[in-house]
Design an enzyme around this catalytic site. Structure first.
Site, PDB file in Angstrom:
ATOM      1  N   HIS A 214       0.821  -1.208   0.000  1.00  0.00           N
ATOM      2  CA  HIS A 214       0.000   0.000   0.000  1.00  0.00           C
ATOM      3  C   HIS A 214       0.856   1.260   0.000  1.00  0.00           C
ATOM      4  CE1 HIS A 214      -3.833   1.829  -0.427  1.00  0.00           C
ATOM      5  NE2 HIS A 214      -3.408   2.771   0.384  1.00  0.00           N
ATOM      6  N   TYR A 218       1.374   4.960  -2.616  1.00  0.00           N
ATOM      7  CA  TYR A 218       1.650   6.368  -2.280  1.00  0.00           C
ATOM      8  C   TYR A 218       3.011   6.803  -2.800  1.00  0.00           C
ATOM      9  CZ  TYR A 218      -2.606   6.010   0.339  1.00  0.00           C
ATOM     10  OH  TYR A 218      -3.925   5.816   0.669  1.00  0.00           O
ATOM     11  N   HIS A 365     -10.733   0.691  -9.952  1.00  0.00           N
ATOM     12  CA  HIS A 365     -10.225   1.662  -8.964  1.00  0.00           C
ATOM     13  C   HIS A 365      -8.792   2.076  -9.279  1.00  0.00           C
ATOM     14  CE1 HIS A 365      -8.761   3.271  -5.153  1.00  0.00           C
ATOM     15  NE2 HIS A 365      -7.932   2.244  -5.016  1.00  0.00           N
ATOM     16  N   PHE A 366      -7.930   1.074  -9.537  1.00  0.00           N
ATOM     17  CA  PHE A 366      -6.538   1.510  -9.706  1.00  0.00           C
ATOM     18  C   PHE A 366      -6.240   2.040 -11.098  1.00  0.00           C
ATOM     19  CE2 PHE A 366      -5.635  -3.236  -9.937  1.00  0.00           C
ATOM     20  CZ  PHE A 366      -5.103  -3.282 -11.210  1.00  0.00           C
ATOM     21  N   HIS A 367      -7.183   1.825 -12.032  1.00  0.00           N
ATOM     22  CA  HIS A 367      -6.966   2.510 -13.310  1.00  0.00           C
ATOM     23  C   HIS A 367      -7.363   3.988 -13.211  1.00  0.00           C
ATOM     24  CE1 HIS A 367      -6.057  -1.409 -15.035  1.00  0.00           C
ATOM     25  NE2 HIS A 367      -5.471  -0.720 -15.998  1.00  0.00           N
ATOM     26  N   ARG A 430     -11.716 -10.207 -11.054  1.00  0.00           N
ATOM     27  CA  ARG A 430     -10.524  -9.641 -11.680  1.00  0.00           C
ATOM     28  C   ARG A 430      -9.583 -10.793 -12.005  1.00  0.00           C
ATOM     29  NH1 ARG A 430      -6.733  -7.012  -6.893  1.00  0.00           N
ATOM     30  NH2 ARG A 430      -5.353  -6.686  -8.659  1.00  0.00           N
ATOM     31  N   ARG A 431      -8.522 -10.522 -12.746  1.00  0.00           N
ATOM     32  CA  ARG A 431      -7.475 -11.498 -13.016  1.00  0.00           C
ATOM     33  C   ARG A 431      -8.001 -12.843 -13.496  1.00  0.00           C
ATOM     34  NH1 ARG A 431      -3.406 -10.287  -7.894  1.00  0.00           N
ATOM     35  NH2 ARG A 431      -2.173  -8.793  -9.029  1.00  0.00           N
TER      36      ARG A 431
HETATM   37 FE1  HAS Z   1      -6.282   1.967  -3.557  1.00  0.00          FE
HETATM   38  C1  HAS Z   1      -6.593  -1.463  -3.931  1.00  0.00           C
HETATM   39  C2  HAS Z   1      -8.011   1.828  -0.617  1.00  0.00           C
HETATM   40  C3  HAS Z   1      -5.769   5.358  -3.076  1.00  0.00           C
HETATM   41  C4  HAS Z   1      -3.898   1.964  -6.031  1.00  0.00           C
HETATM   42  N1  HAS Z   1      -5.437   0.526  -4.761  1.00  0.00           N
HETATM   43  C5  HAS Z   1      -5.709  -0.818  -4.766  1.00  0.00           C
HETATM   44  C6  HAS Z   1      -4.915  -1.463  -5.768  1.00  0.00           C
HETATM   45  C7  HAS Z   1      -4.113  -0.487  -6.330  1.00  0.00           C
HETATM   46  C8  HAS Z   1      -4.462   0.760  -5.694  1.00  0.00           C
HETATM   47  C9  HAS Z   1      -3.059  -0.698  -7.397  1.00  0.00           C
HETATM   48  O1  HAS Z   1      -8.880  -0.344   1.379  1.00  0.00           O
HETATM   49  C10 HAS Z   1      -4.969  -2.940  -6.143  1.00  0.00           C
HETATM   50  C11 HAS Z   1      -3.934  -3.752  -5.454  1.00  0.00           C
HETATM   51  C12 HAS Z   1      -4.026  -5.188  -5.919  1.00  0.00           C
HETATM   52  O2  HAS Z   1      -3.470  -5.500  -6.983  1.00  0.00           O
HETATM   53  O3  HAS Z   1      -4.694  -5.987  -5.250  1.00  0.00           O
HETATM   54  N2  HAS Z   1      -6.850   3.335  -2.146  1.00  0.00           N
HETATM   55  C13 HAS Z   1      -7.568   3.075  -1.038  1.00  0.00           C
HETATM   56  C14 HAS Z   1      -7.800   4.314  -0.300  1.00  0.00           C
HETATM   57  C15 HAS Z   1      -7.168   5.315  -1.010  1.00  0.00           C
HETATM   58  C16 HAS Z   1      -6.565   4.684  -2.151  1.00  0.00           C
HETATM   59  C17 HAS Z   1      -8.562   4.484   0.967  1.00  0.00           C
HETATM   60  N3  HAS Z   1      -5.098   3.387  -4.399  1.00  0.00           N
HETATM   61  C18 HAS Z   1      -5.027   4.715  -4.047  1.00  0.00           C
HETATM   62  C19 HAS Z   1      -4.043   5.382  -4.838  1.00  0.00           C
HETATM   63  C20 HAS Z   1      -3.504   4.425  -5.672  1.00  0.00           C
HETATM   64  C21 HAS Z   1      -4.187   3.181  -5.377  1.00  0.00           C
HETATM   65  C22 HAS Z   1      -3.681   6.843  -4.716  1.00  0.00           C
HETATM   66  C23 HAS Z   1      -2.442   4.527  -6.699  1.00  0.00           C
HETATM   67  C24 HAS Z   1      -1.750   5.587  -6.963  1.00  0.00           C
HETATM   68  N4  HAS Z   1      -7.160   0.474  -2.499  1.00  0.00           N
HETATM   69  C25 HAS Z   1      -7.780   0.624  -1.299  1.00  0.00           C
HETATM   70  C26 HAS Z   1      -8.171  -0.700  -0.795  1.00  0.00           C
HETATM   71  C27 HAS Z   1      -7.766  -1.645  -1.735  1.00  0.00           C
HETATM   72  C28 HAS Z   1      -7.134  -0.877  -2.793  1.00  0.00           C
HETATM   73  C29 HAS Z   1      -8.854  -1.031   0.458  1.00  0.00           C
HETATM   74  C30 HAS Z   1      -7.933  -3.160  -1.657  1.00  0.00           C
HETATM   75  C31 HAS Z   1      -9.151  -3.622  -2.347  1.00  0.00           C
HETATM   76  C32 HAS Z   1      -9.229  -5.128  -2.336  1.00  0.00           C
HETATM   77  O4  HAS Z   1     -10.083  -5.671  -1.614  1.00  0.00           O
HETATM   78  O5  HAS Z   1      -8.446  -5.799  -3.028  1.00  0.00           O
HETATM   79  C33 HAS Z   1      -7.093   6.782  -0.601  1.00  0.00           C
HETATM   80  O6  HAS Z   1      -5.743   7.184  -0.503  1.00  0.00           O
HETATM   81  C34 HAS Z   1      -7.840   7.686  -1.525  1.00  0.00           C
HETATM   82  C35 HAS Z   1      -7.921   9.112  -1.008  1.00  0.00           C
HETATM   83  C36 HAS Z   1      -8.224  10.074  -2.109  1.00  0.00           C
HETATM   84  C37 HAS Z   1      -9.165  11.011  -2.083  1.00  0.00           C
HETATM   85  C38 HAS Z   1      -9.354  11.903  -3.300  1.00  0.00           C
HETATM   86  C39 HAS Z   1      -8.878  13.347  -3.106  1.00  0.00           C
HETATM   87  C40 HAS Z   1      -8.993  14.094  -4.381  1.00  0.00           C
HETATM   88  C41 HAS Z   1      -8.044  14.911  -4.915  1.00  0.00           C
HETATM   89  C42 HAS Z   1      -8.282  15.554  -6.260  1.00  0.00           C
HETATM   90  C43 HAS Z   1      -8.676  16.999  -6.157  1.00  0.00           C
HETATM   91  C44 HAS Z   1      -9.166  17.493  -7.472  1.00  0.00           C
HETATM   92  C45 HAS Z   1      -9.043  18.761  -7.914  1.00  0.00           C
HETATM   93  C46 HAS Z   1      -9.597  19.121  -9.251  1.00  0.00           C
HETATM   94  C47 HAS Z   1      -8.416  19.851  -7.122  1.00  0.00           C
HETATM   95  C48 HAS Z   1     -10.048  11.246  -0.928  1.00  0.00           C
HETATM   96  C49 HAS Z   1      -6.763  15.209  -4.215  1.00  0.00           C
HETATM   97  C50 HAS Z   1     -10.946  19.754  -9.029  1.00  0.00           C
HETATM   98  C51 HAS Z   1     -11.669  20.059 -10.276  1.00  0.00           C
HETATM   99  C52 HAS Z   1     -12.968  19.819 -10.517  1.00  0.00           C
HETATM  100  C53 HAS Z   1     -13.571  20.284 -11.766  1.00  0.00           C
HETATM  101  C54 HAS Z   1     -13.852  19.077  -9.596  1.00  0.00           C
END
Ligand code: HAS
Length: 540
Positions: A214, A218, A365-367, A430-431
């Protein structure tokens, strides 16, 4: 110039990985659509491993390291000869490691997917290759840390350049995280694949992997955040909202990224529910620095938009430089991160995880996260970084092509990832290869979504070809000139940065304490209950 060469060497490998990994992705979606069979006896998992390793591990690590060398050189000053030499040794170790691992995958001796934990077993050369990639990256982190330490010695009592500080935090997190995977490879996977031990504990192998896994996500994200926090404000002509807020969000990532790996193992027996719950809570904490980032970016955009005369609640929005690919391409990434992050929160919500775990929702999700928010930011940065390093210009024409790549990516990914999310909720695993599971009614519901994934994936592959076209031009054919490495200044009213935010001792102690709390008892339990005895493996 010497630093530029080192940085560029990484960029070459990264974009080669993008082309080959992207091609494997195209084959992937074709196979899953049910309309195409892989020729020449090539296996589905072989292609899936090529795709995941090249894009998830190689493109990212090489781009990050190349970008970080340039970022430090630009903000803290050029590297010394010794530091640069260390960087080159690291680069060659990583490259040799990548080639060895890739050869094993191509020979179908390592079809173990990018997560490579047991019980799937690879040839020992594959594990050795990945070990070289990690050790090489450690040397590069060391070179970058030495440059930072030199800056601190030469500028006693001053706050370090924000971008350099961010690189050091990302590297420290990477180092602590890779200790888990290093233990897994050295004490389990290598002895097992070499035949020194006959059996290893699968749960221990997965737990050590996810301790790393995980934080790995990050490690991909933080360089994108560096660009969002420091580069984008300059590109749009604005200011960094707050130096202190940016540093705090990075320090929160440092302490919270590692002790959350068990949220990938909610469905696994052998880990007590209490520890799963504790890591759920910690996962919700690690969402906070991303929310801070969203707040900070909105603030930067709004302040700048209003400075340019934007009125009303949203009137400022249209004043942003929409035609500038250095802004537009990463911005598309930011927008994708809103649903991507929301999906992450669903995944982390213990009970809801039961619904989506091991379904293609997770792939969706991860795409959105790594394959859109992160890589589009990398591409947006490459469009100014490469000409900055090669002494060329991002011309108007190339800028327009660059914008097209971002828009095509958004369309392709909307279709592909959207279809993955829906099919996942309908239960599609998946997979797995295409199958109707003996004509099951539920499996036939997935087919139209799988075809949609192939359509989205094809658009993405065309976008990759265009990206490579822009990159090749920027490397060798664009007109000579100067392209700046944009580094923003902090807004006047932002206030002074408290020294505690750069006190690595304090944050380091919290980091170690959280890891010990989150992992000691689960790992003792796993080893104590292992049918294979106290070290988690059996010699017979
Ligand atoms: Fe995830 C599975 C939970 C973030 C990547 N994640 C994965 C896997 C990958 C991955 C590769 O809890 C699969 C692994 C595998 O092969 O099995 N993930 C989270 C959580 C977050 C999160 C809580 N993941 C990421 C990020 C990744 C990533 C970042 C890659 C870079 N993830 C999980 C969990 C799994 C998981 C479980 C396991 C699932 C399972 O059962 O297998 C958090 O960090 C997300 C927080 C993000 C936010 C968004 C904030 C928004 C921002 C954008 C602002 C936009 C602006 C533009 C300013 C709250 C900062 C505004 C303009 C407008 C016009 C609106």
């Amino acid at each position: 110039k010497k630093d530029a060469k080192l940085s560029l060497a990484h960029i070459y490998v990264a974009f080669t990985a993008l082309l080959l990994g992207g091609l494997a992705g195209l084959l992937q979606v074709f196979v899953r659509s049910g309309q195409f069979k892989l020729p020449f006896g090539i296996g589905y998992y072989q292609v899936l491993t090529v795709h995941g390793v090249l894009l998830g591990l190689i493109l990212t690590t090489f781009f990050i390291m190349g970008f970080q060398f340039a970022a430090i050189s630009r903000t803290a000053g050029a590297f010394s000869n010794t530091q640069r030499k260390l960087g080159w040794i690291g680069f060659w170790l990583m490259t040799i490691g990548t080639i060895s691992a890739a050869v094993m995958v191509l020979l179908n001796e390592a079809s173990v997917l990018y997560t490579f934990y047991a019980p799937l077993q690879a040839h020992w050369i594959f594990y050795l290759g990945l070990t070289l990639v990690v050790v090489g990256s450690w040397l590069e982190c060391l070179a970058q840390a030495m440059r930072y330490a030199q800056w601190r010695r030469e500028n006693k009592g001053q706050t370090s350049p924000l971008l350099t500080f961010m690189v050091v935090v990302n590297n420290l997190m990477w180092f602590v995280a890779t200790l888990g995977v290093a233990a897994e490879v050295l004490f389990q996977l290598l002895p097992w694949s070499l035949g020194f031990v006959e059996r290893i504990d699968v749960l221990l192998s997965r737990t050590l992997f996810w301790y790393f896994g995980h934080a790995l996500v990050y490690f991909w994200l933080l360089p994108a955040y560096m660009i969002w926090y420091v580069v984008i404000p300059k590109v749009i002509g604005g200011k960094i909202f707050s130096d202190a807020l940016s540093r705090l969000s990075f320090m929160l990532f440092l302490i919270l990224s590692v002790p959350v790996g068990i949220h990938h193992q909610f469905t696994e027996p052998g880990i007590d529910g209490f520890w799963k719950f504790l890591q759920t809570v910690l996962t919700f904490f690690v969402v906070v620095p991303s929310l801070m980032t969203a707040f900070s970016m909105f603030a930067t955009f709004e302040l700048r938009g209003r400075e340019l005369g934007g009125k009303g609640v949203l009137g400022w929005f249209k004043n942003l430089p929409w035609k500038d690919s250095r802004f537009l391409v990463p911005f598309i990434g930011m927008v994708a991160f809103i649903p991507g992050g929301a999906g992450g929160i669903v995944n982390a919500s213990y009970q809801m995880n039961e619904l989506i775990h091991n379904t293609i929702w997770v792939t969706g999700h991860f795409h959105l996260t790594v394959a859109t928010a992160v890589v589009l930011t990398y591409f947006g940065a490459a469009y100014w970084l490469i000409p900055h390093l090669t002494g060329r210009k991002l011309t108007n024409k190339l800028n327009n092509y660059a914008n097209v790549t971002g828009i095509m990516w958004a369309i392709g990914m909307f279709i592909m990832s959207g279809a993955m999310h829906i099919a996942g909720l309908l239960g599609a695993p998946r997979r797995s290869e295409f199958s109707t599971y003996g004509g099951s009614e539920q499996a036939t519901e997935w087919i139209s979504y799988q075809i949609a994934q192939a359509v989205g994936g094809t658009i993405l592959f065309i976008a990759i070809l265009l990206i490579i076209g822009v990159v090749v031009n920027l490397l060798w054919f664009a007109p000579k000139g100067e392209e700046e490495f944009p580094v923003g200044e902090v807004a006047e009213g932002a206030g002074k940065t408290p020294a505690i935010l750069e006190n690595f001792k304090v944050w380091g102690v919290i980091l170690v304490a959280l890891i010990l709390i989150a992992y000691t008892i689960p790992i003792i339990d796993i080893i104590r209950n292992s049918p294979l005895g106290s070290v988690g493996y059996k010699f017979w």
